[in-house]
Design a protein around this motif. Structure first.
Motif, PDB file in Angstrom:
ATOM      1  N   GLY A  97       0.814  -1.216   0.000  1.00  0.00           N
ATOM      2  CA  GLY A  97       0.000   0.000   0.000  1.00  0.00           C
ATOM      3  C   GLY A  97       0.842   1.259   0.000  1.00  0.00           C
ATOM      4  N   ASP A  98       1.956   1.235   0.750  1.00  0.00           N
ATOM      5  CA  ASP A  98       2.849   2.398   0.763  1.00  0.00           C
ATOM      6  C   ASP A  98       3.432   2.660  -0.616  1.00  0.00           C
ATOM      7  N   HIS A  99       3.873   1.602  -1.269  1.00  0.00           N
ATOM      8  CA  HIS A  99       4.425   1.758  -2.619  1.00  0.00           C
ATOM      9  C   HIS A  99       3.356   2.256  -3.595  1.00  0.00           C
ATOM     10  N   LEU A 100       2.156   1.740  -3.434  1.00  0.00           N
ATOM     11  CA  LEU A 100       1.062   2.136  -4.316  1.00  0.00           C
ATOM     12  C   LEU A 100       0.715   3.617  -4.117  1.00  0.00           C
ATOM     13  N   ALA A 101       0.724   4.061  -2.866  1.00  0.00           N
ATOM     14  CA  ALA A 101       0.454   5.477  -2.592  1.00  0.00           C
ATOM     15  C   ALA A 101       1.546   6.360  -3.187  1.00  0.00           C
ATOM     16  N   ARG A 102       2.789   5.900  -3.110  1.00  0.00           N
ATOM     17  CA  ARG A 102       3.893   6.676  -3.678  1.00  0.00           C
ATOM     18  C   ARG A 102       3.746   6.783  -5.198  1.00  0.00           C
ATOM     19  N   VAL A 103       3.356   5.706  -5.831  1.00  0.00           N
ATOM     20  CA  VAL A 103       3.147   5.738  -7.285  1.00  0.00           C
ATOM     21  C   VAL A 103       2.029   6.716  -7.633  1.00  0.00           C
ATOM     22  N   SER A 104       0.939   6.654  -6.872  1.00  0.00           N
ATOM     23  CA  SER A 104      -0.194   7.542  -7.130  1.00  0.00           C
ATOM     24  C   SER A 104       0.209   9.006  -6.991  1.00  0.00           C
ATOM     25  N   GLU A 105       0.962   9.326  -5.959  1.00  0.00           N
ATOM     26  CA  GLU A 105       1.415  10.713  -5.762  1.00  0.00           C
ATOM     27  C   GLU A 105       2.338  11.157  -6.890  1.00  0.00           C
ATOM     28  N   THR A 106       3.205  10.263  -7.338  1.00  0.00           N
ATOM     29  CA  THR A 106       4.125  10.613  -8.422  1.00  0.00           C
ATOM     30  C   THR A 106       3.373  10.858  -9.722  1.00  0.00           C
ATOM     31  N   VAL A 107       2.364  10.046  -9.979  1.00  0.00           N
ATOM     32  CA  VAL A 107       1.556  10.226 -11.189  1.00  0.00           C
ATOM     33  C   VAL A 107       0.873  11.585 -11.170  1.00  0.00           C
ATOM     34  N   ASP A 108       0.292  11.957 -10.029  1.00  0.00           N
ATOM     35  CA  ASP A 108      -0.353  13.267  -9.928  1.00  0.00           C
ATOM     36  C   ASP A 108       0.665  14.389 -10.135  1.00  0.00           C
ATOM     37  N   SER A 109       1.847  14.227  -9.558  1.00  0.00           N
ATOM     38  CA  SER A 109       2.890  15.249  -9.696  1.00  0.00           C
ATOM     39  C   SER A 109       3.332  15.386 -11.155  1.00  0.00           C
ATOM     40  N   LEU A 110       3.539  14.256 -11.836  1.00  0.00           N
ATOM     41  CA  LEU A 110       3.966  14.305 -13.234  1.00  0.00           C
ATOM     42  C   LEU A 110       2.897  14.929 -14.119  1.00  0.00           C
ATOM     43  N   ASP A 111       1.643  14.622 -13.832  1.00  0.00           N
ATOM     44  CA  ASP A 111       0.564  15.205 -14.614  1.00  0.00           C
ATOM     45  C   ASP A 111       0.536  16.722 -14.444  1.00  0.00           C
ATOM     46  N   SER A 112       0.750  17.176 -13.220  1.00  0.00           N
ATOM     47  CA  SER A 112       0.802  18.618 -12.965  1.00  0.00           C
ATOM     48  C   SER A 112       1.992  19.268 -13.677  1.00  0.00           C
ATOM     49  N   LEU A 113       3.139  18.605 -13.657  1.00  0.00           N
ATOM     50  CA  LEU A 113       4.318  19.139 -14.340  1.00  0.00           C
ATOM     51  C   LEU A 113       4.086  19.239 -15.846  1.00  0.00           C
ATOM     52  N   LEU A 114       3.429  18.243 -16.421  1.00  0.00           N
ATOM     53  CA  LEU A 114       3.152  18.277 -17.858  1.00  0.00           C
ATOM     54  C   LEU A 114       2.179  19.398 -18.202  1.00  0.00           C
ATOM     55  N   SER A 115       1.201  19.628 -17.330  1.00  0.00           N
ATOM     56  CA  SER A 115       0.278  20.746 -17.564  1.00  0.00           C
ATOM     57  C   SER A 115       1.035  22.072 -17.564  1.00  0.00           C
ATOM     58  N   THR A 116       1.935  22.220 -16.590  1.00  0.00           N
ATOM     59  CA  THR A 116       2.746  23.440 -16.523  1.00  0.00           C
ATOM     60  C   THR A 116       3.654  23.569 -17.737  1.00  0.00           C
ATOM     61  N   ALA A 117       4.256  22.443 -18.145  1.00  0.00           N
ATOM     62  CA  ALA A 117       5.140  22.457 -19.307  1.00  0.00           C
ATOM     63  C   ALA A 117       4.371  22.828 -20.571  1.00  0.00           C
ATOM     64  N   PHE A 118       3.123  22.340 -20.686  1.00  0.00           N
ATOM     65  CA  PHE A 118       2.320  22.669 -21.863  1.00  0.00           C
ATOM     66  C   PHE A 118       1.991  24.166 -21.890  1.00  0.00           C
ATOM     67  N   ASP A 119       1.629  24.724 -20.724  1.00  0.00           N
ATOM     68  CA  ASP A 119       1.355  26.167 -20.660  1.00  0.00           C
ATOM     69  C   ASP A 119       2.612  26.962 -21.022  1.00  0.00           C
ATOM     70  N   ALA A 120       3.761  26.513 -20.506  1.00  0.00           N
ATOM     71  CA  ALA A 120       5.015  27.203 -20.825  1.00  0.00           C
ATOM     72  C   ALA A 120       5.332  27.095 -22.317  1.00  0.00           C
ATOM     73  N   HIS A 121       5.027  25.930 -22.903  1.00  0.00           N
ATOM     74  CA  HIS A 121       5.267  25.726 -24.336  1.00  0.00           C
ATOM     75  C   HIS A 121       4.427  26.710 -25.156  1.00  0.00           C
ATOM     76  N   LEU A 122       3.157  26.877 -24.776  1.00  0.00           N
ATOM     77  CA  LEU A 122       2.293  27.824 -25.488  1.00  0.00           C
ATOM     78  C   LEU A 122       2.812  29.253 -25.322  1.00  0.00           C
ATOM     79  N   ALA A 123       3.280  29.568 -24.110  1.00  0.00           N
ATOM     80  CA  ALA A 123       3.833  30.909 -23.877  1.00  0.00           C
ATOM     81  C   ALA A 123       5.076  31.135 -24.730  1.00  0.00           C
ATOM     82  N   GLN A 124       5.917  30.095 -24.841  1.00  0.00           N
ATOM     83  CA  GLN A 124       7.118  30.207 -25.672  1.00  0.00           C
ATOM     84  C   GLN A 124       6.752  30.438 -27.133  1.00  0.00           C
TER      85      GLN A 124
END
Length: 325
Positions: free
Chosen positions: A229-256
């Motif tokens: 369960g601990d490993h599964l929670a860590r994976v879930s948190e990482t997935v959410d973090s990566l999704d947020s980073l990609l959203s930010t990267a996409f916004d930055a890409h449009l700004a560029q």
């Protein structure tokens, strides 16, 4: 087909003098504290029907195991449990997350695993579990733990690969080179969604195993499931973090892209200025009116050329200092 069919007693695999395909013979040798683990890979309907007849599996669960493509879930049919897990592996060349499935029938004296897809082979999990007698003594619960542990470990490897690709996207977005990262960002977000569909539904069954409230799963095996369960929670948190980073990267890409388009417009404006000023002088000089003093002046033509060059140079200097060129 049947990959393996083994009898376990007090945490140890017991040799049986029969073929692994002879399900009835192996189960007949099963004592009160023993259990059988049957492993199948993409079985035909007839093969799974034969297994269902020997172990009295529910028809609906068997139907789900044959068709596959189910969401992760835990269901009870009578005295047995039916658990579905999604298996994941990463194809780096295509930035693609491939999926498979493992269906588990868990009874008091048996575990049947039905695997679909290339990933998630359970042979290593079986060997590792057979080397851990202190875990295997928990019976079918130990097999459930071993399979869940292997599947979640694969999730972590997939997420690590996705993390590397997201880092590459961030570097590319903020580089000085003109790159088109929108397509890759979309692909990575789609693959993250695939991971999320495997991870999120599995958290609830694993939490239930941890608390020992699932009848048929040994409560003393709770600490092992807590680790999963601990490993599964860590994976879930990482997935959410990566999704947020990609959203930010996409916004930055449009700004560029917007910034680069503005730079391009400034350059185009500067080049138009370089051309427009001489063209204006040439147009006036080319009117050729009789009373234009320059027409009869010896230096009229050189002066017009020098004036064109001077105006172009002036526009170029102003544009250069403004950063337009």
């Amino acid at each position: 087909m049947i990959v393996d069919n083994a009898l376990y007693r007090e945490g140890v695999r017991v040799p049986v003098d029969c073929e692994i395909s002879d399900l009835s013979a192996v189960r007949e040798r099963c004592g009160p504290e023993d259990f059988v683990w049957v492993g199948l890979h993409e079985p035909e309907q007839s093969e799974l029907d034969a297994v269902a007849e020997v172990f009295d599996l529910h028809t609906l669960a068997v139907e789900d195991a044959v068709k596959a493509h189910q969401r992760p879930k835990l269901e009870r049919y009578g005295d047995s449990l039916f658990l579905i897990l999604k298996t994941l592996w990463y194809v780096d060349e295509e930035d693609a997350v491939e999926t498979g499935e493992i269906n588990m029938f868990v009874g008091s004296d048996f575990v049947i695993t039905v695997r679909h897809g290339e990933g998630g082979a359970l042979h290593q999990a079986r060997l590792a579990l057979e080397d851990r007698e202190q875990v295997l003594v928990h019976g079918p619960s130990a097999v459930v733990y071993a399979v869940c542990d292997q599947v979640v470990d694969a999730y972590e490897r997939v997420v690590e690969s996705l993390q590397e690709d997201v880092d590459e996207v961030e570097i590319s977005v903020f580089s000085e080179e003109r790159t088109n990262d929108a397509a890759r960002i979309y692909v990575l977000r789609r693959e993250l969604a695939e991971v999320r569909r495997a991870v999120m539904p599995l958290r609830e069954p694993v939490n239930r195993f941890t608390t020992g409230v699932v009848r048929g799963v040994d409560p003393e095996a709770g600490p092992y499931f807590r680790d999963v369960g601990d490993h599964l929670a860590r994976v879930s948190e990482t997935v959410d973090s990566l999704d947020s980073l990609l959203s930010t990267a996409f916004d930055a890409h449009l700004a560029q892209i917007t910034v680069r388009q503005n730079d391009d417009m400034r350059r185009i404006s500067a080049m138009i200025g370089l051309i427009a000023a001489p063209a204006l002088i040439g147009a006036i000089y080319g009117m050729n009116f009789v009373h234009m003093p320059e027409l009869e002046w010896v230096f009229g033509y050189p002066m017009a050329l020098m004036l064109m060059a001077l105006t172009s140079l002036t526009v170029w200097i102003i544009s250069k200092r403004s950063g337009w060129l």
